[in-house]
Structures are given as structure tokens and as C-alpha cells.
Design an enzyme around this catalytic site. Structure first.
Site, short mmCIF file in Angstrom:
data_model
loop_
_atom_site.label_atom_id
_atom_site.label_comp_id
_atom_site.label_asym_id
_atom_site.label_seq_id
_atom_site.Cartn_x
_atom_site.Cartn_y
_atom_site.Cartn_z
N ASP A 8 -21.80 -48.52 -4.56
CA ASP A 8 -22.09 -49.86 -4.05
C ASP A 8 -23.58 -50.01 -3.77
O ASP A 8 -24.17 -49.22 -3.02
CB ASP A 8 -21.34 -50.11 -2.74
CG ASP A 8 -19.85 -50.33 -2.96
OD1 ASP A 8 -19.44 -50.47 -4.12
OD2 ASP A 8 -19.12 -50.35 -1.95
N ARG A 220 -6.70 -64.12 10.97
CA ARG A 220 -5.44 -64.76 11.39
C ARG A 220 -4.26 -63.80 11.38
O ARG A 220 -3.12 -64.21 11.58
CB ARG A 220 -5.16 -65.97 10.50
CG ARG A 220 -6.16 -67.11 10.70
CD ARG A 220 -5.78 -68.31 9.88
NE ARG A 220 -5.94 -68.06 8.46
CZ ARG A 220 -5.52 -68.89 7.51
NH1 ARG A 220 -4.88 -70.00 7.83
NH2 ARG A 220 -5.71 -68.60 6.22
N ASP A 242 -19.74 -57.09 8.83
CA ASP A 242 -19.66 -56.85 7.39
C ASP A 242 -18.19 -56.61 7.04
O ASP A 242 -17.61 -55.61 7.46
CB ASP A 242 -20.52 -55.63 7.01
CG ASP A 242 -20.53 -55.37 5.50
OD1 ASP A 242 -19.79 -56.04 4.76
OD2 ASP A 242 -21.28 -54.47 5.07
N ALA A 245 -14.78 -53.78 2.47
CA ALA A 245 -13.85 -52.65 2.56
C ALA A 245 -12.86 -52.74 3.73
O ALA A 245 -12.11 -51.79 3.95
CB ALA A 245 -14.59 -51.31 2.64
N ALA A 246 -12.82 -53.86 4.42
CA ALA A 246 -11.83 -53.99 5.50
C ALA A 246 -10.41 -53.89 4.95
O ALA A 246 -9.55 -53.21 5.52
CB ALA A 246 -12.02 -55.31 6.24
N GLY A 247 -10.18 -54.55 3.82
CA GLY A 247 -8.85 -54.46 3.19
C GLY A 247 -8.54 -53.06 2.71
O GLY A 247 -7.39 -52.61 2.77
N ASP A 248 -9.56 -52.35 2.23
CA ASP A 248 -9.35 -50.97 1.78
C ASP A 248 -9.04 -50.05 2.95
O ASP A 248 -8.21 -49.15 2.85
CB ASP A 248 -10.59 -50.46 1.03
CG ASP A 248 -10.84 -51.24 -0.25
OD1 ASP A 248 -9.86 -51.74 -0.83
OD2 ASP A 248 -12.01 -51.33 -0.66
N ALA A 278 -13.31 -51.56 10.58
CA ALA A 278 -14.19 -51.50 9.41
C ALA A 278 -15.15 -52.69 9.35
O ALA A 278 -16.23 -52.58 8.76
CB ALA A 278 -13.37 -51.43 8.13
#
Length: 301
Positions: A8, A220, A242, A245-248, A278
Site C-alpha cells: 500500500d 451504523r 483512517d 482495512a477496518a473491514g479486513d 482499526a
């Protein structure tokens, strides 16, 4: 873990430039990324024994990526080295809101061979009850992973990002689908605006053979739909800097919790905490929390 590996290249600024505009940024980093690698790091930091199945090129970025995975204890023996460049992602983060946009260039990820993936899964099957998968690798890899997991009785958790239409046969091999609201809309055609519409979108996956659906909705919260019905889980209150990568972080922590045999509500709570934490740090893989950090955050909540 079957998925992408990239490096990245991230810049932060506020506001982000409009077309044709130049702005002065705040910071620049070069770190491990790719949804597959990020989720592998998340699972490893959550305490799971994690093997990465992917591909890198023959360039300096390959060493950076592999060293970062090894640093977190991820087994990279099934990562192929192919001719050409390692995958890269250019990420722009708004330093005021934490929101981001990403351009992902697959490079070596496009050379990951389905036969290699099948071989790796068969080798790992006795000790790897959960397989995580995303859509940053070729469709043939997605199909091979779903088919092999179904054959071996492995629980496949699919994070359908970047979102795209998939052949119906994929869903028969998916145990858990973990889309966000945008991805759910792209795949199902249902606009997700509240819990009821999230449930309708989730039913689309269930109708195609998926066992559980965890639909994330950012600040939400999360809507979970499965055999026991629908549950609306509120988000943890954090101030994001930031969201990369929160979903990761969520997906990797959830996979690790399921592999550890934790009760479903506990697994979801730990995943939600990991995803929230994250967003409070810069970067993709550097922002992913450890099990100890999740424990500390959840203590007393």
C-alpha cells in the site's frame, strides 16, 4: 487464507484533490496491504494459526510484503513468486474525516493459479477449519476455492470485495458472506438503508445456500442474518482517523474467533471491536489490533 497480497502506497491530505488539482499532503507510507494479506494479519493477531495462499512478484515490494507477513507469524510457504511486479494499491485518506479511496493494481495477484490454491487447501484441511477469501484474485481462484471448500467440508468466509456479480455455483460453497452495505447492493440489487433492507439483501445470499450473512454498515453497526433470525448489532463509538482495512480487521478477527470455537455472539463482538479499533490508527496492516488490544478495549464494556 486465500487472497491478495500488495504493498500500500498511502497519502493523507485534506481536502483530497479534485480532478486536475494539486494539494499538499500530510504523510506518506509504504506498508503491507491487499485484502487477503490484511485479513491474514488480522487473524494472526487475533491468535489464529494462519497460512497465506497468494502470489507476489520478483521485485523489492515482494520482500517487504513477505517479511511483514512473517513478522506477524503468518505461514507464507504457499505464497508463489511469479514473474513481474507485486500488487500495489494507491490509497488516499482524507485526514479530516478518515475516509479513503483506493486504486488497486493486481499485478502478481492475477497470476495466482487455481491448482495451487486447491493443493494448498487440501494440505491445510486437517488443521484449518475456516478459510477466508476475497475478490482481489482471478474469478477462477474464487471458483476453485469455493468448490474445494465444499468438497472438504471447510467453512468458507467470503468478503465479496471489490464487489462484482459471481456465478451462482460460488455461493453453494460459502458458509459465511461478509459484505458491507455497498457491496451488498452491488451484488443483490437491494439498496441497504436500514435494518429491514439489510435483512432483505442478506436473504438473497441465504437463498443461494450461504449459512450466515454478516452485513457491515460502518458507524451504523452490523446486521447478522442466519438460522436463528436477524440481529442488529450497534457499532462501537470511536473517532476514526483512517478507515482503511477496518473491514479486513473485522473479517480476520471474525474468522479467528470462529476457528477458535467461540460462541457466535462473542465472535461478532470481538470482530466489531477489531474493526472499530482499526479506524483509530493510520495505515492498513499497521492499524489492525492484537487480541490483547481487543481484550483491553472490551474490558468493562
Amino acid at each position: 487464507m486465500v487472497g491478495s497480497i500488495s504493498v500500500d502506497l498511502t497519502v493523507t491530505a485534506s481536502p483530497l484533490p479534485r480532478p486536475g488539482e494539486t494539494v499538499v499532503g500530510d504523510r506518506f507510507t509504504t506498508v503491507l496491504g491487499g485484502k487477503g494479506a490484511n485479513q491474514a494479519v488480522a487473524a494472526a493477531r487475533a491468535g489464529a494459526a494462519t497460512t497465506m495462499v497468494g502470489a507476489v512478484g520478483r521485485d523489492p515490494f515482494a520482500g517487504l510484503a513477505l517479511d511483514a507477513l512473517r513478522h506477524d507469524g503468518v505461514d507464507v510457504s504457499w505464497v508463489s513468486e511469479v514473474e513481474g511486479a507485486t500488487g500495489v494499491a494507491h490509497i488516499r485518506v482524507d485526514s479530516r474525516t478518515g475516509e479513503n479511496d483506493i486504486v488497486f493494481v493486481p499485478e502478481a495477484n492475477g497470476a495466482l493459479a487455481p491448482a495451487r490454491v486447491e493443493e494448498a487447501l487440501r494440505a491445510a484441511a486437517p488443521t484449518s477449519p475456516v478459510v477466508l477469501l476475497q475478490l482481489e484474485t482471478p474469478l477462477e481462484v474464487v471458483l476453485a476455492t469455493a468448490r474445494t471448500c465444499a468438497d472438504l467440508g471447510l467453512r468458507l468466509a467470503l468478503d465479496p470485495a471489490p464487489a462484482s456479480a459471481l456465478p451462482e455455483e460460488v455461493w453453494a460453497g460459502v458458509w459465511l458472506a461478509c459484505p458491507n452495505e455497498t457491496e451488498a447492493e452491488v451484488i443483490t440489487g437491494t439498496r441497504v438503508s436500514d435494518v429491514r433492507s439489510a435483512e432483505r439483501a442478506a436473504r438473497w445470499f441465504l437463498d443461494r445456500g450461504v449459512h450466515q450473512v454478516v452485513l457491515t454498515r460502518g458507524g451504523r453497526g452490523t446486521v447478522v442474518v442466519g438460522p436463528s433470525g436477524t440481529t442488529d448489532i450497534p457499532a462501537f463509538g470511536v473517532t476514526p482517523i483512517d478507515t482503511t482495512a477496518a473491514g479486513d480487521a473485522f473479517a480476520g478477527a471474525l474468522g479467528a474467533a470462529v476457528a477458535a470455537g467461540l460462541a457466535w455472539p462473542v465472535a461478532l463482538r470481538r470482530a466489531a471491536a477489531a474493526g472499530a479499533l482499526a479506524t483509530t490508527k493510520h495505515g492498513a496492516s499497521p492499524s489492525i489490533p492484537t487480541a490483547a488490544e481487543v481484550d483491553s478495549y472490551l474490558k468493562g464494556r
